[in-house]
Structures are given as C-alpha cells and as structure tokens.
Scaffold this active site. Structure first.
Site, PDB file in Angstrom:
ATOM      1  N   SER A 264       0.852  -1.190   0.000  1.00 27.73           N
ATOM      2  CA  SER A 264       0.000   0.000   0.000  1.00 27.73           C
ATOM      3  C   SER A 264       0.888   1.239   0.000  1.00 27.73           C
ATOM      4  CB  SER A 264      -0.891   0.007   1.242  1.00 27.73           C
ATOM      5  OG  SER A 264      -1.380   1.316   1.442  1.00 27.73           O
TER       6      SER A 264
ATOM      7  N   HIS B 104      -0.952  -1.275  -4.462  1.00 31.39           N
ATOM      8  CA  HIS B 104      -2.240  -0.983  -3.807  1.00 31.39           C
ATOM      9  C   HIS B 104      -2.341   0.528  -3.601  1.00 31.39           C
ATOM     10  CE1 HIS B 104      -5.805  -1.970  -1.408  1.00 31.39           C
ATOM     11  NE2 HIS B 104      -5.405  -1.047  -0.558  1.00 31.39           N
TER      12      HIS B 104
ATOM     13  N   ASP C  48      -4.519   3.604  -2.339  1.00 29.79           N
ATOM     14  CA  ASP C  48      -5.606   3.969  -1.419  1.00 29.79           C
ATOM     15  C   ASP C  48      -6.121   5.369  -1.692  1.00 29.79           C
ATOM     16  OD1 ASP C  48      -5.954   1.699   0.417  1.00 29.79           O
ATOM     17  OD2 ASP C  48      -3.863   2.082   0.943  1.00 29.79           O
TER      18      ASP C  48
ATOM     19  N   MET D 147      -8.707   8.225  -0.591  1.00 29.68           N
ATOM     20  CA  MET D 147      -9.540   8.662   0.542  1.00 29.68           C
ATOM     21  C   MET D 147     -10.012  10.086   0.297  1.00 29.68           C
ATOM     22  SD  MET D 147      -7.304   7.192   3.703  1.00 29.68           S
ATOM     23  CE  MET D 147      -6.620   5.535   3.673  1.00 29.68           C
TER      24      MET D 147
ATOM     25  N   HIS E  34      -8.129   1.111  -4.404  1.00 30.49           N
ATOM     26  CA  HIS E  34      -9.057   0.904  -3.285  1.00 30.49           C
ATOM     27  C   HIS E  34      -9.742   2.236  -3.009  1.00 30.49           C
ATOM     28  CE1 HIS E  34      -9.430  -0.046   1.331  1.00 30.49           C
ATOM     29  NE2 HIS E  34     -10.601   0.118   0.749  1.00 30.49           N
TER      30      HIS E  34
ATOM     31  N   MET F  53     -11.989   4.639  -1.200  1.00 29.81           N
ATOM     32  CA  MET F  53     -12.691   4.947   0.051  1.00 29.81           C
ATOM     33  C   MET F  53     -13.301   6.323  -0.151  1.00 29.81           C
ATOM     34  SD  MET F  53      -9.725   3.398   2.507  1.00 29.81           S
ATOM     35  CE  MET F  53      -8.534   3.432   1.165  1.00 29.81           C
TER      36      MET F  53
ATOM     37  N   MET G  17     -11.469  -5.891   4.863  1.00 33.10           N
ATOM     38  CA  MET G  17     -10.743  -4.932   5.699  1.00 33.10           C
ATOM     39  C   MET G  17     -10.504  -5.552   7.074  1.00 33.10           C
ATOM     40  SD  MET G  17     -10.152  -2.361   3.808  1.00 33.10           S
ATOM     41  CE  MET G  17      -9.318  -1.386   5.081  1.00 33.10           C
TER      42      MET G  17
ATOM     43  N   ASP H 135      -6.653  -6.444   3.872  1.00 34.50           N
ATOM     44  CA  ASP H 135      -6.025  -5.117   3.946  1.00 34.50           C
ATOM     45  C   ASP H 135      -6.122  -4.571   5.367  1.00 34.50           C
ATOM     46  OD1 ASP H 135      -5.086  -2.544   3.464  1.00 34.50           O
ATOM     47  OD2 ASP H 135      -6.753  -1.959   2.162  1.00 34.50           O
TER      48      ASP H 135
HETATM   49  C1  DX5 Z   1      -6.391   1.629   5.244  1.00 34.50           C
HETATM   50  C2  DX5 Z   1      -5.848   1.282   3.866  1.00 34.50           C
HETATM   51  C3  DX5 Z   1      -4.737   0.298   3.901  1.00 34.50           C
HETATM   52  C4  DX5 Z   1      -3.511   0.744   4.665  1.00 34.50           C
HETATM   53  C5  DX5 Z   1      -2.821  -0.480   5.169  1.00 34.50           C
HETATM   54  O1  DX5 Z   1      -7.583   2.316   5.085  1.00 34.50           O
HETATM   55  O2  DX5 Z   1      -6.870   0.735   3.063  1.00 34.50           O
HETATM   56  O3  DX5 Z   1      -4.392  -0.110   2.573  1.00 34.50           O
HETATM   57  O4  DX5 Z   1      -2.600   1.485   3.905  1.00 34.50           O
HETATM   58  O5  DX5 Z   1      -1.726  -0.095   5.930  1.00 34.50           O
HETATM   59  P1  DX5 Z   1      -1.076  -1.087   6.985  1.00 34.50           P
HETATM   60  O6  DX5 Z   1      -0.565  -2.293   6.232  1.00 34.50           O
HETATM   61  O7  DX5 Z   1       0.024  -0.269   7.578  1.00 34.50           O
HETATM   62  O8  DX5 Z   1      -2.148  -1.470   7.979  1.00 34.50           O
HETATM   63 ZN    ZN Z   2      -6.339  -0.196   1.122  1.00 31.26          ZN
END
Ligand code: DX5
Ligand code: ZN
Length: 222
Positions: free
Chosen positions: A9, A34, A36, A38, A68, A70, A139, A177
């Site tokens: 990620s 990956h 992310d 947000m 991903h 969010m 998750m 994840d």
């Molecule tokens: C959280 C993200 C994850 C996050 C995971 O909302 O979706 O992808 O980056 O990070 P670690 O592996 O540090 O928990």
């Molecule tokens: Zn993620």
C-alpha cells in the site's frame, strides 16, 4: 501458496518520491501496487486521486494498479480511474447507492471489480454480488489510516468468504487489507486469503526486498 499476490500500500510510501518508491517495491518483488483513495468524507483522511495514478503509468509502472476507493459517491470517479490506468477498482458497498450498478460500471470501463467489506460488514453482502466480482477485499482495520492493528474477527470472515468463492468455482481473488505483518500473515493465508496488502510492514522496513521475502516465506508455510 503458489499464486500469492503481495500488494504494497503506497499510503505508507514517501509521497515526495512516489515514482521511485513504487519502482523500488516492484524491484523488491511486489506483484501489485495498492492505491488507497480517501476523500475526507467516506473516511476521515484525504489522499490521492486519478492524476497520481496516471502519473505512475506515465512514469513507466506496468504492474497492476489495485485501486481501493474509500470515497462517496463512487460512480462519478470510476471512469476517471479507468482512464488513469487502474487495473482493479474496489469500492465499499456503503458508499454506493446501487452496488450492482457500480460493479457493472467498473467492468464496462475495462477494469476488474472488487467489493470491500469493512470489519462490521456482514459476508451476506456477497449473496447477490459475488459472481460478478473479480475480487473481494476484507478490511482487517477500519479504513482511513495505515499502521493500525489487525482485527482478529477478519479471520473468520476470510474463512467464510473462502468457502463461498470455492463453491462459486470462479477465479475470484480474496484480498486482505490492514495490519498485515510477517507475524500474522501465515494465519491470514491459512484462513483462505491469497492477496495481501501491506503498507507499514513494507514501507517502514529498511529493506523492501527482505520485508516482502519474509511475508512470502510465511505464506508458503500456511
Ligand atoms: C487503510 C488502507 C490500507 C492501509 C494499510 O484504510 O486501506 O491499505 O494502507 O496499511 P497497513 O498495512 O500499515 O495497515
Ligand atoms: Zn487499502
């Protein structure tokens, strides 16, 4: 497990040198990137969007980019990520008014579609969706931040989803994840996951190749 996918990620990468960071984890043995996304609305944090995805493609990244989302709403941004070079687009059902429509939208833009289940979201969300999906993302933390602790109830959920995927007979990937580390990934793989997101476990390690090799070695023992 021979077809294990490790997806670092980039939330935990150094954003000031993102292209070099992604090159480095791929050279270190990562399979997917990956990504992310947000929006400070669906989750209380704000990260990166389609421009950054397109910039990674322009930089020369050819590995699958595992987006991903969010974000809420979902549909408006899907075509932008497809045009930016996303390979897989996953979203949270709570963030879409019409979950099946969003799945079809992602596929109609030539991407693979994933559905993300939060820690409190029941597996029954897959009752009428699983067969249209390429990936289920479990998750194991509440979405929004890297570096959180793994929530153990995710293991039971992974076991239940593994059964559903196997009985569907479809090549649907089961991704996990949040809080994935070398000291718990063996149990996660044994529960049935085949695709592993790891942010802090890789990007906070001094040697990315050693960190990825350590994760793979534990998966091989599952
Ligand atoms: C959280 C993200 C994850 C996050 C995971 O909302 O979706 O992808 O980056 O990070 P670690 O592996 O540090 O928990
Ligand atoms: Zn993620």
């Amino acid at each position: 497990m021979s077809n294990c996918v490790i997806a670092p990620s980039i939330l935990s990468a150094d954003f000031a040198k993102l292209g070099a960071e992604v090159d480095a984890v791929l050279a270190a043995g990562a399979d997917w990137v990956h990504f992310d996304v947000m929006d400070n609305h669906y989750v209380p944090n704000l990260t990166i969007g389609p421009l950054v995805c397109a910039a990674l493609r322009k930089h020369g990244i050819t590995a699958p980019i595992d987006v991903h989302l969010m974000v809420e709403p979902v549909d408006r941004i899907v075509p932008d990520f497809a045009a930016a070079g996303a390979s897989i687009i996953s979203f949270h059902p709570e963030a879409s008014r019409h979950v099946d429509r969003t799945i079809q939208l992602i596929r109609s833009h030539g991407c693979q579609a994933g559905l993300v289940l939060n820690p409190a979201t029941p597996v029954e969300l897959l009752d009428y969706t699983l067969e249209s999906l390429d990936l289920v993302l479990v998750m194991s933390v509440n979405p929004g931040f890297g570096g959180q602790a793994f929530i153990e109830s995710a293991l039971r959920k992974i076991e239940a989803i593994r059964k559903r995927i196997d009985s569907s007979g479809k090549p649907i990937r089961l991704e996990v994840d949040g809080g994935v580390k070398a000291d718990n990934i063996r149990r996660i793989a044994a529960a049935g996951a085949d695709t592993f997101v790891a942010g802090s476990a890789i990007f906070q390690a001094p040697d990315y190749a050693r960190a990825i090799a350590a994760l793979r070695a534990e998966v091989a023992l599952a």
